[in-house]
Write an enzyme that holds these catalytic residues in place. Structure first.
Site, PDB file in Angstrom:
ATOM      1  N   HIS A  44      39.585  46.050  25.131  1.00 48.48           N
ATOM      2  CA  HIS A  44      40.553  45.660  25.967  1.00 48.48           C
ATOM      3  C   HIS A  44      41.783  45.095  25.510  1.00 48.48           C
ATOM      4  O   HIS A  44      42.883  45.605  25.738  1.00 48.48           O
ATOM      5  CB  HIS A  44      39.880  44.536  27.130  1.00 48.48           C
ATOM      6  CG  HIS A  44      40.950  43.633  27.979  1.00 48.48           C
ATOM      7  ND1 HIS A  44      41.540  44.671  28.692  1.00 48.48           N
ATOM      8  CD2 HIS A  44      41.018  42.362  28.097  1.00 48.48           C
ATOM      9  CE1 HIS A  44      42.496  43.702  29.611  1.00 48.48           C
ATOM     10  NE2 HIS A  44      42.230  42.610  29.078  1.00 48.48           N
ATOM     11  N   HIS A  70      45.688  37.796  23.452  1.00 52.45           N
ATOM     12  CA  HIS A  70      45.742  37.180  25.019  1.00 52.45           C
ATOM     13  C   HIS A  70      44.666  36.828  25.607  1.00 52.45           C
ATOM     14  O   HIS A  70      44.698  35.863  26.687  1.00 52.45           O
ATOM     15  CB  HIS A  70      46.604  38.168  25.963  1.00 52.45           C
ATOM     16  CG  HIS A  70      45.653  39.309  26.654  1.00 52.45           C
ATOM     17  ND1 HIS A  70      45.407  40.523  26.278  1.00 52.45           N
ATOM     18  CD2 HIS A  70      45.244  38.971  28.014  1.00 52.45           C
ATOM     19  CE1 HIS A  70      44.504  41.045  27.022  1.00 52.45           C
ATOM     20  NE2 HIS A  70      44.367  39.943  27.988  1.00 52.45           N
ATOM     21  N   ASP A  71      43.543  37.157  25.212  1.00 53.60           N
ATOM     22  CA  ASP A  71      42.197  36.660  25.869  1.00 53.60           C
ATOM     23  C   ASP A  71      41.418  35.769  25.032  1.00 53.60           C
ATOM     24  O   ASP A  71      40.350  35.235  25.387  1.00 53.60           O
ATOM     25  CB  ASP A  71      41.326  37.631  26.582  1.00 53.60           C
ATOM     26  CG  ASP A  71      41.602  38.106  27.873  1.00 53.60           C
ATOM     27  OD1 ASP A  71      42.485  37.480  28.803  1.00 53.60           O
ATOM     28  OD2 ASP A  71      41.447  39.326  28.203  1.00 53.60           O
ATOM     29  N   GLU A  74      41.498  31.967  26.439  1.00 50.58           N
ATOM     30  CA  GLU A  74      40.763  32.218  27.852  1.00 50.58           C
ATOM     31  C   GLU A  74      39.186  32.239  27.742  1.00 50.58           C
ATOM     32  O   GLU A  74      38.540  31.621  28.267  1.00 50.58           O
ATOM     33  CB  GLU A  74      41.465  32.817  28.615  1.00 50.58           C
ATOM     34  CG  GLU A  74      41.170  33.165  30.183  1.00 50.58           C
ATOM     35  CD  GLU A  74      41.735  33.891  30.960  1.00 50.58           C
ATOM     36  OE1 GLU A  74      43.047  33.672  31.026  1.00 50.58           O
ATOM     37  OE2 GLU A  74      41.203  34.758  31.525  1.00 50.58           O
ATOM     38  N   ASP A  75      38.857  33.270  26.886  1.00 45.55           N
ATOM     39  CA  ASP A  75      37.305  33.649  26.795  1.00 45.55           C
ATOM     40  C   ASP A  75      36.526  33.272  25.673  1.00 45.55           C
ATOM     41  O   ASP A  75      35.381  33.822  25.590  1.00 45.55           O
ATOM     42  CB  ASP A  75      37.671  35.281  27.000  1.00 45.55           C
ATOM     43  CG  ASP A  75      38.027  35.730  28.370  1.00 45.55           C
ATOM     44  OD1 ASP A  75      37.837  34.707  29.369  1.00 45.55           O
ATOM     45  OD2 ASP A  75      38.433  36.977  28.684  1.00 45.55           O
ATOM     46  N   ASP A 131      48.001  44.172  30.951  1.00 42.41           N
ATOM     47  CA  ASP A 131      46.820  43.504  31.216  1.00 42.41           C
ATOM     48  C   ASP A 131      46.151  44.017  32.669  1.00 42.41           C
ATOM     49  O   ASP A 131      45.077  44.454  32.636  1.00 42.41           O
ATOM     50  CB  ASP A 131      46.975  42.065  31.174  1.00 42.41           C
ATOM     51  CG  ASP A 131      45.425  41.402  31.202  1.00 42.41           C
ATOM     52  OD1 ASP A 131      44.598  41.796  30.814  1.00 42.41           O
ATOM     53  OD2 ASP A 131      45.584  40.194  31.726  1.00 42.41           O
TER      54      ASP A 131
HETATM   55  N1  LIG Z   1      38.224  46.087  35.253  1.00 50.02           N
HETATM   56  C1  LIG Z   1      37.225  45.410  34.470  1.00 50.02           C
HETATM   57  N2  LIG Z   1      37.419  44.356  33.997  1.00 50.02           N
HETATM   58  C2  LIG Z   1      36.616  43.651  33.151  1.00 50.02           C
HETATM   59  C3  LIG Z   1      35.546  44.200  32.588  1.00 50.02           C
HETATM   60  N3  LIG Z   1      34.789  43.416  31.782  1.00 50.02           N
HETATM   61  C4  LIG Z   1      35.596  42.207  31.839  1.00 50.02           C
HETATM   62  N4  LIG Z   1      36.532  42.365  32.710  1.00 50.02           N
HETATM   63  C5  LIG Z   1      37.417  41.136  32.855  1.00 50.02           C
HETATM   64  O1  LIG Z   1      37.107  40.682  34.159  1.00 50.02           O
HETATM   65  C6  LIG Z   1      38.286  39.767  34.630  1.00 50.02           C
HETATM   66  C7  LIG Z   1      38.435  40.212  36.127  1.00 50.02           C
HETATM   67  O2  LIG Z   1      37.349  39.602  36.630  1.00 50.02           O
HETATM   68  P1  LIG Z   1      37.431  38.598  37.687  1.00 50.02           P
HETATM   69  O3  LIG Z   1      36.134  38.080  38.126  1.00 50.02           O
HETATM   70  O4  LIG Z   1      38.310  38.462  38.707  1.00 50.02           O
HETATM   71  O5  LIG Z   1      38.105  37.263  36.944  1.00 50.02           O
HETATM   72  P2  LIG Z   1      37.699  36.029  36.107  1.00 50.02           P
HETATM   73  O6  LIG Z   1      36.881  36.617  34.895  1.00 50.02           O
HETATM   74  O7  LIG Z   1      39.012  35.160  35.759  1.00 50.02           O
HETATM   75  O8  LIG Z   1      36.679  35.275  36.829  1.00 50.02           O
HETATM   76  C8  LIG Z   1      39.409  40.548  33.705  1.00 50.02           C
HETATM   77  O9  LIG Z   1      40.011  39.510  33.142  1.00 50.02           O
HETATM   78  P3  LIG Z   1      41.366  39.276  32.378  1.00 50.02           P
HETATM   79  O10 LIG Z   1      41.737  40.207  31.431  1.00 50.02           O
HETATM   80  O11 LIG Z   1      41.577  37.677  31.942  1.00 50.02           O
HETATM   81  O12 LIG Z   1      42.431  39.558  33.585  1.00 50.02           O
HETATM   82  P4  LIG Z   1      42.752  38.753  34.992  1.00 50.02           P
HETATM   83  O13 LIG Z   1      41.990  39.673  36.120  1.00 50.02           O
HETATM   84  O14 LIG Z   1      41.919  37.500  35.026  1.00 50.02           O
HETATM   85  O15 LIG Z   1      44.077  38.381  35.220  1.00 50.02           O
HETATM   86  C9  LIG Z   1      38.982  41.412  32.991  1.00 50.02           C
HETATM   87  O16 LIG Z   1      39.428  41.675  31.544  1.00 50.02           O
HETATM   88  C10 LIG Z   1      35.427  45.738  33.043  1.00 50.02           C
HETATM   89  O17 LIG Z   1      34.517  46.383  32.673  1.00 50.02           O
HETATM   90  N5  LIG Z   1      36.438  46.167  33.789  1.00 50.02           N
HETATM   91 MN   LIG Z   2      42.908  40.491  29.870  1.00 51.05          MN
END
Ligand SMILES: Nc1nc2c(ncn2[C@@H]2O[C@H](COP(=O)(O)OP(=O)(O)O)[C@@H](OP(=O)(O)OP(=O)(O)O)[C@H]2O)c(=O)[nH]1
Ligand SMILES: [Mn+2]
Length: 187
Positions: A44, A70-71, A74-75, A131
């Site tokens: 990602h 970037h993550d 956060e992660d 993102d």
């Molecule tokens: N589409 C998708 N997303 C996935 C997958 N695996 C992990 N993610 C991550 O899940 C996050 C979105 O899920 P949510 O349930 O809305 O968010 P949360 O993790 O903040 O609770 C994204 O975080 P983020 O990158 O920090 O972005 P943001 O949406 O929080 O801004 C994304 O990177 C996948 O297989 N598909």
């Molecule tokens: Mn991200």
């Protein structure tokens, strides 16, 4: 010799990028995406950086470094102090702008992204656009484990509200995002 000059600049850039990729790969090593294939999470941030260079034609090295990192805060257990020590204050400030505070309830975090989007820096807006574009394309490709069809649609609707606050930053990414929103009838 021209190769000496070339080497000076480009090898420095390559070193910076490899350092970021190596750091992020170590930090995300135990994480997987939520797709059915359990894709390594590092795909990602690398993919977000690739959207910026390949599609958005961004050349600002600070932005590309921030995209790769970037993550991490956060992660994973990464701290902003580590980011600042290894990559400097500019990269650290961009990462900070795109980092959600995971101690807050999810609803609050999602509302804050919409609220903060318009006033964030141009660099942070670029990372945010890439993102969102990556994650929405990922949703088109595969539904994450345990996500309902309704949750996918909600993610599209919320993303549109965030993206609306990021506009006027990069036409290519905004046009690509608009195509995805249109396909889902999100407006
Ligand atoms: N589409 C998708 N997303 C996935 C997958 N695996 C992990 N993610 C991550 O899940 C996050 C979105 O899920 P949510 O349930 O809305 O968010 P949360 O993790 O903040 O609770 C994204 O975080 P983020 O990158 O920090 O972005 P943001 O949406 O929080 O801004 C994304 O990177 C996948 O297989 N598909
Ligand atoms: Mn991200």
């Amino acid at each position: 010799m021209s190769s000496v000059n070339n080497n000076d600049n480009s090898s420095n850039t390559v070193e910076k990028l490899i350092k970021c990729i190596n750091f992020a790969a170590i930090k995300h090593k135990d994480q997987r995406r939520l797709d059915p294939e359990n894709t390594p999470y590092i795909n990602h941030p690398i993919g977000v950086a690739y959207i910026l260079t390949e599609e958005a034609k961004v050349t600002d090295i600070d932005v590309i470094q921030a995209a790769i990192l970037h993550d991490t805060v956060e992660d994973t257990k990464t701290t902003f102090e580590e980011i600042e020590t290894h990559f400097g204050s500019k990269v650290c400030s961009i990462v900070a702008e795109v980092t959600d505070d995971k101690t807050l309830p999810k609803e609050t975090r999602k509302a804050l992204q919409i609220e903060h989007a318009p006033t964030s820096s141009r660099e942070a807006k670029l990372v945010k656009l890439a993102d969102k574009l990556y994650n929405l394309r990922d949703l088109e490709r595969a539904v994450p484990r345990k996500w309902t069809v309704d949750r996918v649609q909600q993610y599209f609707c919320w993303s549109k509200k965030v993206v609306d606050g990021l506009r006027g930053t990069n036409k290519c990414m905004e046009d690509n995002l608009d195509c995805l929103f249109k396909k889902r009838n999100v407006d």
